[in-house]
Each structure stands twice: as structure tokens, then as C-alpha cells.
Write a protein that holds these residues in place. Structure first.
Motif, PDB file in Angstrom:
ATOM      1  N   ILE A  19       0.635  -1.097  -0.090  1.00 23.69           N
ATOM      2  CA  ILE A  19      -0.190   0.355  -0.112  1.00 23.69           C
ATOM      3  C   ILE A  19       0.905   1.261   0.285  1.00 23.69           C
ATOM      4  N   ILE A  30      -5.473   3.592  -0.120  1.00 23.97           N
ATOM      5  CA  ILE A  30      -5.763   2.199  -0.814  1.00 23.97           C
ATOM      6  C   ILE A  30      -6.208   1.389   0.784  1.00 23.97           C
ATOM      7  N   ILE A 117      -3.493  -4.487  -5.545  1.00 23.74           N
ATOM      8  CA  ILE A 117      -2.958  -3.256  -4.601  1.00 23.74           C
ATOM      9  C   ILE A 117      -2.036  -2.620  -5.743  1.00 23.74           C
TER      10      ILE A 117
END
Ligand code: CA
Ligand code: CA
Length: 145
Positions: A19, A30, A117
Motif C-alpha cells: 500500500i 488504498i 494493490i
């Protein structure tokens, strides 16, 4: 998806790192949430409610994304704020979902999240560039209930 196997395999440290890395490329935020509860409501509804509860619609550019996993229901959902709907279009959801699905099918849960991600970061970066004064508007830790 076996819930116990899932919990065992989720590697928070690697997810938080992913992230952070993704958010270096974009102003988008995120988050990952893992729900251990089994509920009757559809996963997308639960994810949308969680998105609000976490205050994720408070970002400046309305560009937060929540990856919501419900291993006991063998489901996941991706919820994004309106800025993402406006700029990234439907391809965003399809692309990120595909990353998750491919890995989950093979039981690679952490890998699925990492790939999702990374993809989300790439797609967000196309529309939401990261400014020098960027702030980490939402914490990067993996949340659970
Ligand atoms: Ca940020
Ligand atoms: Ca963040």
C-alpha cells in the motif's frame, strides 16, 4: 476459500508495504479490510457500509479504494469513491478484481492482495498524480473485525 487457511496466509507486513509503495505513485488511498463475520447482507453492501464507517469518503480528491475480504463467505468486494468512478471508469474494477480472483483461486491470498494493490496503484496513478505535498490521508494498516 478456507477461512483458517486464509487467516494463516494473510501477511500484514507485506500488504502494508504494498500500500505504501502504491501510494507513492498516486494521491489515491488504498485500504484493506478483512471481515471474519458471516452475515446475510451481500458482500458489496457490507463493503460499502464499511467504507463509510471508516470515513473513506473524506479524502480531498474522493479517490479512496477499499479492498474488502470476507473469507468465511468466500467473497470479496472492491469499493471506491466517486472520484474513481468519474475518472477511471469501469475498467478499473474489472482489472483489480481479476488480479484478486486469479490468485485466490490458487489459494494465494496475500499474493492476490499484493497484485490488486499494485494494479490499483497503477490505475490510480494515471488519473490522480501524487503531488509533492501529498499526505497519507488514510492509514495503511490491515483492518479486521
Ligand atoms: Ca496520499
Ligand atoms: Ca494511505
Amino acid at each position: 476459500m478456507n477461512a483458517r487457511e486464509f487467516l494463516h496466509q494473510i501477511d500484514d507486513t507485506r500488504i502494508v508495504e504494498a500500500i505504501k509503495a502504491a501510494e507513492l505513485r498516486t494521491s489515491g488511498e488504498i485500504r484493506v479490510f478483512v471481515s471474519h463475520r458471516k452475515r446475510k447482507a451481500p458482500v458489496l453492501e457490507r463493503a460499502a457500509a464499511r467504507f463509510e464507517k471508516l470515513g473513506m469518503s473524506a479524502t480531498q480528491n474522493r479517490n479512496a479504494v477499499l479492498l474488502y475480504l470476507a473469507p468465511r463467505d468466500r467473497e470479496f468486494a472492491i469499493v471506491g469513491d466517486k472520484g474513481i468512478h468519474e475518472k477511471c471508469g469501469p475498467g478499473f474494477w474489472v482489472s483489480v478484481s481479476q488480479e484478486i480472483q486469479e490468485h485466490f483461486r490458487r489459494g494465494n491470498y496475500t499474493e492476490g492482495l499484493l497484485a490488486a494493490i499494485d494494479r490499483a496503484g497503477d490505475l490510480l496513478a494515471q488519473h490522480f498524480s501524487r503531488k509533492p505535498d501529498d499526505r497519507d490521508e488514510l492509514p495503511n494498516d490491515v483492518l479486521r473485525d
